[in-house]
Design a protein around this motif. Structure first.
Motif, PDB file in Angstrom:
ATOM      1  N   THR A  65      38.522  73.913  13.108  1.00  0.00           N
ATOM      2  CA  THR A  65      38.846  75.079  12.290  1.00  0.00           C
ATOM      3  C   THR A  65      38.044  76.318  12.676  1.00  0.00           C
ATOM      4  OG1 THR A  65      37.273  74.257  10.643  1.00  0.00           O
ATOM      5  CG2 THR A  65      39.600  73.726  10.310  1.00  0.00           C
ATOM      6  N   GLY A  66      37.316  76.243  13.789  1.00  0.00           N
ATOM      7  CA  GLY A  66      36.577  77.403  14.256  1.00  0.00           C
ATOM      8  C   GLY A  66      35.358  77.742  13.421  1.00  0.00           C
ATOM      9  N   THR A  67      34.800  76.747  12.737  1.00  0.00           N
ATOM     10  CA  THR A  67      33.629  77.002  11.902  1.00  0.00           C
ATOM     11  C   THR A  67      32.477  77.570  12.725  1.00  0.00           C
ATOM     12  OG1 THR A  67      34.310  75.169  10.467  1.00  0.00           O
ATOM     13  CG2 THR A  67      32.036  75.940  10.249  1.00  0.00           C
ATOM     14  N   ASP A  68      32.352  77.118  13.965  1.00  0.00           N
ATOM     15  CA  ASP A  68      31.274  77.599  14.831  1.00  0.00           C
ATOM     16  C   ASP A  68      31.436  79.062  15.224  1.00  0.00           C
ATOM     17  OD1 ASP A  68      33.544  76.399  16.306  1.00  0.00           O
ATOM     18  OD2 ASP A  68      32.489  77.194  18.053  1.00  0.00           O
ATOM     19  N   LEU A  69      32.644  79.619  15.038  1.00  0.00           N
ATOM     20  CA  LEU A  69      32.900  81.022  15.379  1.00  0.00           C
ATOM     21  C   LEU A  69      32.548  81.970  14.235  1.00  0.00           C
ATOM     22  CD1 LEU A  69      36.383  80.617  17.110  1.00  0.00           C
ATOM     23  CD2 LEU A  69      34.128  80.677  18.187  1.00  0.00           C
ATOM     24  N   LEU A  70      32.326  81.415  13.051  1.00  0.00           N
ATOM     25  CA  LEU A  70      32.103  82.276  11.885  1.00  0.00           C
ATOM     26  C   LEU A  70      30.877  83.184  12.016  1.00  0.00           C
ATOM     27  CD1 LEU A  70      33.133  79.911   8.936  1.00  0.00           C
ATOM     28  CD2 LEU A  70      34.483  81.683  10.092  1.00  0.00           C
ATOM     29  N   PRO A  71      29.769  82.734  12.614  1.00  0.00           N
ATOM     30  CA  PRO A  71      28.646  83.674  12.765  1.00  0.00           C
ATOM     31  C   PRO A  71      29.011  84.929  13.549  1.00  0.00           C
ATOM     32  CG  PRO A  71      27.861  81.437  13.055  1.00  0.00           C
ATOM     33  CD  PRO A  71      29.367  81.361  12.977  1.00  0.00           C
ATOM     34  N   ALA A  72      29.842  84.793  14.584  1.00  0.00           N
ATOM     35  CA  ALA A  72      30.247  85.980  15.344  1.00  0.00           C
ATOM     36  C   ALA A  72      31.069  86.917  14.471  1.00  0.00           C
ATOM     37  CB  ALA A  72      31.044  85.563  16.578  1.00  0.00           C
ATOM     38  N   PHE A  73      31.959  86.365  13.657  1.00  0.00           N
ATOM     39  CA  PHE A  73      32.752  87.205  12.763  1.00  0.00           C
ATOM     40  C   PHE A  73      31.880  87.787  11.650  1.00  0.00           C
ATOM     41  CE2 PHE A  73      36.276  84.636  14.548  1.00  0.00           C
ATOM     42  CZ  PHE A  73      37.074  85.683  14.985  1.00  0.00           C
ATOM     43  N   ALA A  74      30.897  87.017  11.187  1.00  0.00           N
ATOM     44  CA  ALA A  74      30.005  87.520  10.143  1.00  0.00           C
ATOM     45  C   ALA A  74      29.138  88.661  10.657  1.00  0.00           C
ATOM     46  CB  ALA A  74      29.121  86.393   9.611  1.00  0.00           C
ATOM     47  N   ASP A  75      28.910  88.697  11.959  1.00  0.00           N
ATOM     48  CA  ASP A  75      28.182  89.818  12.543  1.00  0.00           C
ATOM     49  C   ASP A  75      29.040  91.080  12.560  1.00  0.00           C
ATOM     50  OD1 ASP A  75      25.808  90.840  14.029  1.00  0.00           O
ATOM     51  OD2 ASP A  75      27.278  91.099  15.640  1.00  0.00           O
ATOM     52  N   ALA A  76      30.367  90.877  12.652  1.00  0.00           N
ATOM     53  CA  ALA A  76      31.290  92.025  12.662  1.00  0.00           C
ATOM     54  C   ALA A  76      31.553  92.557  11.263  1.00  0.00           C
ATOM     55  CB  ALA A  76      32.610  91.626  13.317  1.00  0.00           C
ATOM     56  N   ALA A  77      31.586  91.662  10.267  1.00  0.00           N
ATOM     57  CA  ALA A  77      31.835  92.054   8.872  1.00  0.00           C
ATOM     58  C   ALA A  77      31.403  90.912   7.967  1.00  0.00           C
ATOM     59  CB  ALA A  77      33.319  92.357   8.648  1.00  0.00           C
ATOM     60  N   PRO A  78      30.932  91.214   6.767  1.00  0.00           N
ATOM     61  CA  PRO A  78      30.610  90.130   5.839  1.00  0.00           C
ATOM     62  C   PRO A  78      31.861  89.336   5.495  1.00  0.00           C
ATOM     63  CG  PRO A  78      30.482  92.269   4.757  1.00  0.00           C
ATOM     64  CD  PRO A  78      30.655  92.546   6.207  1.00  0.00           C
ATOM     65  N   LEU A  79      31.692  88.010   5.390  1.00  0.00           N
ATOM     66  CA  LEU A  79      32.821  87.111   5.204  1.00  0.00           C
ATOM     67  C   LEU A  79      32.870  86.564   3.785  1.00  0.00           C
ATOM     68  CD1 LEU A  79      32.534  84.861   8.413  1.00  0.00           C
ATOM     69  CD2 LEU A  79      33.825  86.997   8.139  1.00  0.00           C
ATOM     70  N   ASP A  80      34.095  86.360   3.291  1.00  0.00           N
ATOM     71  CA  ASP A  80      34.346  85.534   2.113  1.00  0.00           C
ATOM     72  C   ASP A  80      35.204  84.370   2.578  1.00  0.00           C
ATOM     73  OD1 ASP A  80      33.140  86.851  -0.244  1.00  0.00           O
ATOM     74  OD2 ASP A  80      34.409  88.531   0.381  1.00  0.00           O
ATOM     75  N   VAL A  81      34.647  83.166   2.501  1.00  0.00           N
ATOM     76  CA  VAL A  81      35.336  81.962   2.965  1.00  0.00           C
ATOM     77  C   VAL A  81      35.854  81.209   1.750  1.00  0.00           C
ATOM     78  CG1 VAL A  81      35.154  79.840   4.313  1.00  0.00           C
ATOM     79  CG2 VAL A  81      33.830  81.863   4.982  1.00  0.00           C
ATOM     80  N   PHE A  82      37.169  81.045   1.691  1.00  0.00           N
ATOM     81  CA  PHE A  82      37.828  80.408   0.554  1.00  0.00           C
ATOM     82  C   PHE A  82      38.310  79.018   0.962  1.00  0.00           C
ATOM     83  CE2 PHE A  82      38.299  84.965   0.164  1.00  0.00           C
ATOM     84  CZ  PHE A  82      38.007  85.217  -1.168  1.00  0.00           C
ATOM     85  N   GLY A  83      38.094  78.033   0.103  1.00  0.00           N
ATOM     86  CA  GLY A  83      38.612  76.704   0.388  1.00  0.00           C
ATOM     87  C   GLY A  83      37.784  75.623  -0.263  1.00  0.00           C
ATOM     88  N   MET A  84      38.294  74.409  -0.175  1.00  0.00           N
ATOM     89  CA  MET A  84      37.602  73.263  -0.746  1.00  0.00           C
ATOM     90  C   MET A  84      36.388  72.895   0.107  1.00  0.00           C
ATOM     91  SD  MET A  84      40.771  70.784  -1.950  1.00  0.00           S
ATOM     92  CE  MET A  84      41.439  70.633  -0.291  1.00  0.00           C
TER      93      MET A  84
END
Length: 316
Positions: free
Chosen positions: A165-184
């Motif tokens: 699910t690309g969880t390892d990519l989230l830090p790169a996206f979080a550097d571009a903009a703050p993230l809100d991750v929705f899900g179980m």
């Protein structure tokens, strides 16, 4: 027509049961995986009827929609016969792709239905007849406001599913903009990724609340490497959100030019997130394009028409 199916995939079933038939869903006292009954967090019409397994034999079932390998044995046990069978496959294959054999391969009397053309291409179905009925989304309406300069991600169990699910990519996206991750099971995600809490917030919301929350974020990010076509991506497009997504599986078909940015280059994707967050007007224009594309290809009327044609073919 009386259609037996199990409550397996709530979002997909919500669209399917908008049709003109009676939809029979098994219910057991414990409401376990084989007897969930009606949905509690989706709005289903009265044509969805709960029946316990012991009453299914006399329920006049005309066709069965299978979604998991073991359900065929339940049909034999609970119905004592095999009506026309459709096996709906929600997922792309795992394992030895593209040589993965589908569980419905070479089973007589079964029609295999995929939700994307990519999935049909990748599964080995043997001699089983195969069809594709692309997703249809119950339109949540154009809700995008983009009032929060944050990016939204929807993924269930990101820690367990990891690279899929690309969880390892989230830090790169979080550097571009703050993230809100929705899900179980998203609790603890920021800590696991070593991110400050404000750069990666976790939320577990009902479907109705999710749409409103998504629409308040500036852009939708779909970092999934390998899955079927995520309904959350299509729902975000329906909401009028600009989307940024990996160019994997069916995404390149679902997100045309003008609806978002699709690439396998992480730098291109993170730059796109920055651009959308910095320019709300640009985000609005692209989000309008995303909604128009989603309505044209993934609307419920087309979805139901395709299913009606297929059901008539398998029951004639």
């Amino acid at each position: 027509m009386r259609i037996l199916l199990w409550h397996v995939h709530g979002s997909w079933t919500t669209s399917f049961v908008q049709g003109p038939h009676t939809y029979v869903v098994p219910v057991t006292p414990d409401r376990g995986p084989d007897g969930l009954g009606r949905a509690r967090t989706w709005d289903w019409p009265d044509s969805v009827v709960e029946l316990p397994p012991e009453r299914l034999r006399d329920a006049g079932i005309d066709v069965v929609v299978l979604q998991r390998p073991h359900e065929l044995a339940l049909v034999d046990q609970w119905l004592g016969r095999r009506p026309p069978l459709v096996y709906l496959e929600h997922n792309a294959p795992h394992g030895d792709v593209p040589d993965t054999r589908h569980p419905a391969a070479d089973i007589p009397g079964v029609t295999l239905v995929h939700v994307t053309h990519f999935n049909r291409l990748m599964w080995d179905a043997g001699s089983t007849p195969t069809e594709v009925v692309e997703h249809g989304i119950v339109d949540p309406g154009h809700r995008w406001t983009g009032e929060l300069d944050r990016a939204a991600v929807v993924v269930n169990e990101p820690l367990r599913r990891g690279r899929t699910t690309g969880t390892d990519l989230l830090p790169a996206f979080a550097d571009a903009a703050p993230l809100d991750v929705f899900g179980m099971r998203t609790d603890g995600l920021a800590g696991h990724l070593g991110l400050p809490p404000d750069r990666c917030r976790a939320h577990d919301l009902t479907q109705a609340d999710l749409h409103t929350a998504l629409a308040a974020r500036r852009v939708y990010v779909h970092p999934v490497r390998w899955t079927s076509l995520g309904l959350s991506l299509l729902e975000a497009m329906h909401l009028g959100m600009p989307v940024v997504a990996l160019a994997t599986t069916e995404v390149t078909e679902a997100v045309p030019p003008g609806a978002g940015v699709v690439s396998n280059r992480v730098d291109v994707l993170t730059d796109a997130v920055r651009d959308f967050v910095a320019d709300p007007l640009h985000a609005r224009v692209v989000g309008d394009g995303a909604r128009a594309a989603a309505l044209a290809r993934y609307g419920v009327p087309r979805f139901l028409d395709d299913w009606e044609r297929l059901l008539k073919e398998v029951t004639r």
